[in-house]
Design an enzyme around this catalytic site. Structure first.
Site, PDB file in Angstrom:
ATOM      1  N   MET A 104       0.766  -1.356  -0.087  1.00  0.00           N
ATOM      2  CA  MET A 104       0.003   0.274  -0.144  1.00  0.00           C
ATOM      3  C   MET A 104       1.059   1.353  -0.009  1.00  0.00           C
ATOM      4  O   MET A 104       0.317   2.090   0.510  1.00  0.00           O
ATOM      5  CB  MET A 104      -0.826  -0.053   1.205  1.00  0.00           C
ATOM      6  N   PRO A 105       1.915   1.504  -0.581  1.00  0.00           N
ATOM      7  CA  PRO A 105       2.938   2.492  -0.553  1.00  0.00           C
ATOM      8  C   PRO A 105       2.275   3.533  -1.581  1.00  0.00           C
ATOM      9  O   PRO A 105       1.632   3.360  -2.385  1.00  0.00           O
ATOM     10  CB  PRO A 105       4.223   2.123  -1.131  1.00  0.00           C
ATOM     11  N   TYR A 106       2.630   4.885  -1.040  1.00  0.00           N
ATOM     12  CA  TYR A 106       2.399   6.078  -1.755  1.00  0.00           C
ATOM     13  C   TYR A 106       3.738   6.626  -1.818  1.00  0.00           C
ATOM     14  O   TYR A 106       4.572   6.940  -0.863  1.00  0.00           O
ATOM     15  CB  TYR A 106       1.279   7.061  -0.985  1.00  0.00           C
TER      16      TYR A 106
END
Lengths: 69, 69, 69, 69, 69, 69
Positions: free
Chosen positions: C1-3
């Site tokens: 779920m990285p941004y």
């Protein structure tokens, strides 16, 4: 595919309140722009009160000065 | 002169992994855009899982619901 | 779920280069931290050179002064 | 109504120094753009040195390599 | 004193929709955390679809591949 | 190695004013924290007034309502 970053001062927001912020923000983006919840990312940053400034002062000093009256 | 901000959940990324992320990102920007490593800034933010939401819920609840099946 | 937010100056990065940045960043996060590509968000911001400063000057002035020699 | 985000490494900035950063930034925006202090928000983020990279390495390694000579 | 940054792809969000996002976000922070609307800042960033990546590709390619079926 | 992001509404800030913001911010970080100008990055984002909200409304509406009296 929205990314929403909510920055607040670190003043004891509970797990439940954070769930409400995540849920409410995601619902808002679905209602207004039709964005799919499963691709809506919400990140909450909690910032120390010494590190947040308004009116040229940290929030702590600001509140002491303006909100005690 | 790029600035890259990598935001991930705080789930035990090691020093070595962070070095790899910094190195890999810097190399990528040099390879693709010719950016000089000495002026490429990479900052990694680690966010509590309660503070990261997807699908209208915090990641903790999301995983319990969707990934246990 | 990285941004991941990549901030570069607006100096003609092509569609293909942006695809390479997105692909490379996503691959890096999968290789290093096992993050799933389908939940990895990469956003590229292109900033006007007048709006980017280093060494106390905008990049344009900085380059004229330091890189002409 | 400006929002200014100052990101520095977590290396012992004192309360007084943060007050100076908040005051100085707010004053600068008033002097240059006439922005009202009461609507100028300044947020300081302090980042672990392992999480800040330059030249393809974390700042710790970078300093050991380049600044010891 | 919250600061909320809503990042979406640039795909024709109207003035009215932006007003709804600002109003809804501000109301949510007041309802959940009691934050005063007059000190709640909401900033909407609209990002070109070429500059937004998911699954290792720009959104344009991603949609062509996954959403045409 | 600081990174400073100054976010203002897009209301005609001139090149010279941006240079002043970059110079002043860099000087401030040197004076207060001894940060070297050559590694201080300042990025100015200019945001459309429709995209900036305060008090639950876009700045345009906010000003019409509160600042005309």
């Amino acid at each position: 595919m929205p990314y929403v970053n909510i920055r607040i001062t670190r003043e004891g927001a509970t797990k439940e309140q954070k769930e409400q912020l995540i849920k409410g923000t995601t619902q808002l983006l679905q209602d207004v722009l039709g964005k799919h919840p499963m691709t809506t990312v919400v990140v909450i940053d909690e910032v120390d009160v010494d590190n947040w400034g308004i009116g040229g002062e940290s929030i702590m000093l600001f509140r002491q000065k303006y909100l005690k009256d």
